[in-house]
Motif scaffolding. Structure first.
Motif, short mmCIF file in Angstrom:
data_model
loop_
_atom_site.label_atom_id
_atom_site.label_comp_id
_atom_site.label_asym_id
_atom_site.label_seq_id
_atom_site.Cartn_x
_atom_site.Cartn_y
_atom_site.Cartn_z
N PRO A 1 0.82 -1.21 0.00
CA PRO A 1 0.00 0.00 0.00
C PRO A 1 0.85 1.26 0.00
N THR A 2 0.32 2.29 -0.59
CA THR A 2 1.01 3.57 -0.59
C THR A 2 0.70 4.37 0.67
N VAL A 3 -0.23 3.85 1.49
CA VAL A 3 -0.57 4.50 2.76
C VAL A 3 0.10 3.75 3.89
N SER A 4 0.21 4.39 5.02
CA SER A 4 0.86 3.79 6.18
C SER A 4 -0.19 3.31 7.18
N TYR A 5 -0.13 2.03 7.53
CA TYR A 5 -1.02 1.46 8.54
C TYR A 5 -0.34 1.50 9.91
N PRO A 6 -1.11 1.74 10.96
CA PRO A 6 -0.52 1.65 12.31
C PRO A 6 0.03 0.25 12.57
N ALA A 7 1.10 0.18 13.34
CA ALA A 7 1.73 -1.10 13.66
C ALA A 7 1.01 -1.75 14.84
N THR A 8 -0.29 -2.01 14.65
CA THR A 8 -1.13 -2.65 15.66
C THR A 8 -1.77 -3.87 15.01
N SER A 9 -2.38 -4.73 15.83
CA SER A 9 -3.03 -5.91 15.27
C SER A 9 -4.16 -5.52 14.33
N LEU A 10 -4.91 -4.48 14.68
CA LEU A 10 -5.98 -4.02 13.81
C LEU A 10 -5.42 -3.44 12.52
N GLY A 11 -4.39 -2.61 12.63
CA GLY A 11 -3.80 -2.00 11.45
C GLY A 11 -3.24 -3.03 10.49
N GLN A 12 -2.51 -4.02 11.00
CA GLN A 12 -1.93 -5.03 10.13
C GLN A 12 -2.99 -5.97 9.58
N GLY A 13 -4.03 -6.24 10.36
CA GLY A 13 -5.13 -7.06 9.86
C GLY A 13 -5.87 -6.39 8.72
N LEU A 14 -6.14 -5.10 8.85
CA LEU A 14 -6.81 -4.36 7.78
C LEU A 14 -5.91 -4.25 6.55
N LYS A 15 -4.62 -4.19 6.76
CA LYS A 15 -3.68 -4.17 5.63
C LYS A 15 -3.80 -5.46 4.82
N VAL A 16 -3.83 -6.61 5.50
CA VAL A 16 -4.00 -7.90 4.83
C VAL A 16 -5.36 -7.97 4.14
N ALA A 17 -6.41 -7.46 4.80
CA ALA A 17 -7.73 -7.45 4.20
C ALA A 17 -7.74 -6.65 2.91
N ALA A 18 -7.11 -5.48 2.94
CA ALA A 18 -7.04 -4.65 1.73
C ALA A 18 -6.24 -5.33 0.62
N GLN A 19 -5.17 -6.03 1.00
CA GLN A 19 -4.38 -6.76 0.01
C GLN A 19 -5.23 -7.83 -0.67
N ALA A 20 -6.04 -8.54 0.11
CA ALA A 20 -6.89 -9.59 -0.44
C ALA A 20 -7.89 -9.00 -1.43
N ILE A 21 -8.44 -7.85 -1.09
CA ILE A 21 -9.43 -7.21 -1.96
C ILE A 21 -8.76 -6.68 -3.22
N ARG A 22 -7.64 -5.97 -3.04
CA ARG A 22 -6.94 -5.43 -4.21
C ARG A 22 -6.37 -6.54 -5.09
N GLY A 23 -6.05 -7.69 -4.48
CA GLY A 23 -5.49 -8.80 -5.24
C GLY A 23 -6.52 -9.65 -5.94
#
Length: 245
Positions: free
Chosen positions: A72-94
């Motif tokens: 992602p070109t955006v920065s996610y917080p280094a928290t369990s929620l932030g990293q989980g949403l990052k993976v979720a977005a990757q799945a959707i974008r992928g």
């Protein structure tokens, strides 16, 4: 898809559910790595149609691991929620296109003490994770509805600078179909006579009515199926709050 280390209870029993903590080291969450992954998928292939669904989903995730979506070109917080949403977005974008994605927050919310200072740190991370997810998906957010909820609230009365476990809490909704920019439901107040059992915020909306309205409006589920998922009439149209446009 569970964007965490294990499939939560809400998705257990569904043959197509799978947990992905990180696409870069996807291995069903097993410490034994790819060998265990291959064994699990071989066994799944012997289980008929349900096992085949798991195998197909695992294959899709493996393809994403081999050619993952761009970071992602955006920065996610280094928290369990932030990293989980990052993976979720990757799945959707992928293009994995799961109908439901679960993400758990293991961040600092159990505030029996020092609630003010701990909320001062946790709330910006929470907001930042939602904002990053929204901005990461961009136009794809038009097909995604995000819901946040908790299993319990906090008491209305302070205890040693914090609050103990309570009854009512809140839910936030964002994305496709949401009638946003407002508070839905009733505010019961915090007077002594308004508190539930004299110490908790009075619940006025059942979470099942919110999820029921979303499942009907966003996935087209009918009343019979909603009753099967949430028995007792809790998700019936008469209970809905008008949260969708």
């Amino acid at each position: 898809l569970a964007a965490e280390s294990a499939v939560p209870a809400s998705l257990q029993g569904y043959a197509g559910a799978i947990a992905v903590r990180n696409f870069a080291d996807y291995n069903h969450g097993s410490v034994m790595g790819d060998a265990a992954t291959a064994l699990i998928e071989t066994i799944a292939g012997l289980a008929g149609t349900p096992g085949e669904r798991i195998r197909q989903l695992a294959e899709g995730v493996r393809e994403l691991r081999a050619t993952p979506p761009p970071e992602p070109t955006v920065s996610y917080p280094a928290t369990s929620l932030g990293q989980g949403l990052k993976v979720a977005a990757q799945a959707i974008r992928g293009g994995l296109a799961p109908r439901v994605i679960s993400v758990s927050s293991e961040d600092d919310w159990d505030t029996h003490v020092s609630q003010v200072s701990r909320h001062a740190a946790a709330l910006p991370n929470f907001a930042g994770a939602l904002r990053a997810f929204h901005d990461d998906l961009g136009e794809l957010m038009d097909g995604v509805t995000l819901v946040t909820m908790t299993e319990f609230g906090r008491k209305a009365k302070e205890n040693l600078g914090g609050t103990d476990h309570g009854t009512a809490s809140s839910m936030l909704l964002m994305g496709a179909g949401v009638l946003g920019g407002r508070v839905h439901g009733q505010w019961p107040g915090l007077s002594a006579s308004a508190l539930y059992q004299g110490e908790d915020l009075e619940p006025t909306t059942d979470f099942r009515s919110v999820l029921g309205e979303l499942l009907a409006g966003r996935m087209g589920m009918g009343s019979e199926l909603l009753e099967e998922i949430f028995p007792g009439g809790y998700a019936a149209p008469a209970k809905w709050r008008g949260i969708l446009r």
